[in-house]
Write an enzyme that holds these catalytic residues in place. Structure first.
Site, PDB file in Angstrom:
ATOM      1  N   CYS A 208       0.867  -1.181   0.000  1.00 37.25           N
ATOM      2  CA  CYS A 208       0.000   0.000   0.000  1.00 37.25           C
ATOM      3  C   CYS A 208       0.898   1.223   0.000  1.00 37.25           C
ATOM      4  O   CYS A 208       1.578   1.501   0.993  1.00 37.25           O
ATOM      5  CB  CYS A 208      -0.921   0.028   1.215  1.00 37.25           C
TER       6      CYS A 208
ATOM      7  N   MET B 125      -4.429   5.131  -5.467  1.00 35.32           N
ATOM      8  CA  MET B 125      -3.551   4.307  -4.651  1.00 35.32           C
ATOM      9  C   MET B 125      -2.106   4.742  -4.882  1.00 35.32           C
ATOM     10  O   MET B 125      -1.720   5.029  -6.016  1.00 35.32           O
ATOM     11  CB  MET B 125      -3.697   2.829  -5.022  1.00 35.32           C
TER      12      MET B 125
END
Length: 396
Positions: A104, A314
């Site tokens: 992430c 993201m």
């Protein structure tokens, strides 16, 4: 009938970039959860509140979106010249599944500050005032990331005037460098092509750039799939047929990238690859009502995460965007107006549903193959709550 009591586990709830997650120090976890396996996964599922057939994660720390159903486990690094090992778990909302297949990038912005505050960084490396360079080993993908964390009076500075679209309030800027996100020994373009024809039975045949940088990503042209490229979440997330098409495209792309052998395996690999679509710069209004002109950006990118259009972008997908934009001939660079035979820009600013983001990349050809030395972007992070999370003692 007797029931076991709850146990409490030290944890910190942190916003990193446009995501939120529950952070743990590895040594604070119950002993059987300090190693990979079913107990660890079950613990994280219960912390977040999954699986939840209602899709709300009411009985846990999750926020019922891919951006807020996340967990992080940090430990003092075992790698040479690194400070901290960073392991990321993407927790499914409606399934009993934790995906460990990728990183992430947004929460990466919070890893450095948590590592400093938790004593995982040697105190001799932390200035009284200035920037602390935290060397992160990303264990999911075995890559190095460097976070530049501001320090004031010997402590992490979280407040500031840096504004990040997709985040309501300003905070301190944290520059994040993804160092060599693609090793020269790895194939940045798994198929060997900058652009492929991706055939998806029953849906269509599309031009696609399939790249592994930051996170495996499939880029499509917006107009080929019936979009303008300026869409916000509701235009796609409220369309079940569209979401099914995207998931089918993602599955066939995953097979072509060599990530899975059969499309049936895609359901067990929800975090990767991502699917995104691009279009040339054009005026639009972001989800906050902010008007953004075509002159402020180089292109538009919309990306899906865990089956839904992301509210911003993201961080790992931004790495893929920056890398692809630095390589003439990809769909991303073409959307940005880069000539196939021209020089790519050092950085691009792209529009996403919440606003804009600038990302820079240094790409070059090594042994007749493209590679990237570094991708950089600025994010911010802030601790929201710290203490303990409580879960039933028999759930893991």
């Amino acid at each position: 009938m007797s029931f076991v009591p709850q146990v409490k586990i030290p944890a910190t709830y942190i916003r990193g970039g446009t995501s939120k997650g529950v952070f743990f120090n590895l040594t604070d976890l119950p002993e059987r959860c300090q190693v990979p396996g079913e107990p660890r996964d079950n613990m994280l599922l219960r912390v977040i509140g999954s699986p939840d057939p209602y899709g709300k994660q009411t009985d846990g720390m999750g926020g019922a979106t891919s951006s807020t159903s996340k967990t992080v486990i940090l430990a003092k690094s075992e790698e040479v010249d690194h400070d901290v090992d960073y392991l990321f778990g993407q927790v499914a909302i409606d399934k009993a599944f934790v995906d460990w297949s990728g990183n992430c990038g947004n929460l990466t912005a919070a890893v450095g500050s948590f590592a400093i505050s938790s004593g995982l960084v040697d105190s001799a490396r932390i200035p009284e005032n200035g920037i602390c360079t935290v060397r992160i080993w990303q264990k999911n993908i075995s890559k190095t990331i460097v976070a530049h964390v501001p320090i004031t009076n010997g402590e992490v500075q979280e407040t500031g005037d840096f504004e990040l679209d997709g985040v309501t309030f300003p905070a301190a800027e944290v520059q994040v460098d993804f160092v060599a996100p693609v090793d020269p020994s790895e194939a940045m373009f798994p198929t060997g092509n900058l652009v492929d024809d991706l055939e998806v039975p029953g849906i269509g045949n599309f031009k696609a750039t399939m790249i592994t940088a930051g996170i495996p990503t499939i880029f499509l042209n917006a107009d080929e799939i019936g979009y303008q490229g300026t869409e916000l979440q509701d235009a796609i997330n409220n369309d079940e047929a569209a979401l099914t098409r995207f998931e089918t495209i993602r599955a066939y792309g995953a097979v072509k990238m060599g990530l899975i052998k059969d499309i049936s395996e895609a359901a067990g690999r929800q975090h990767t690859p991502k699917v995104a679509f691009v279009s040339p710069a054009q005026d639009y209004v972001s989800s906050s009502g902010k008007s953004i002109t075509a002159g402020e950006i180089d292109l538009h990118v919309r990306a899906l995460s865990m089956g839904k259009l992301h509210h911003a972008m993201m961080g790992t997908a931004a790495v893929a965007i920056g890398t692809a934009s630095a390589i003439p001939g990809t769909l991303v660079s073409l959307a940005a107006g880069v000539d196939v035979d021209g020089d790519a820009p050092a950085a691009v600013t792209f529009g996403h549903p919440s606003g804009t983001l600038k990302v820079g990349a240094e790409a070059e050809v090594v042994n007749a193959a493209w590679t990237v030395k570094k991708v950089s972007m600025s994010r911010s992070a802030r601790v929201l709550m710290e203490g303990w999370v409580r879960i039933p003692g028999d759930c893991f």
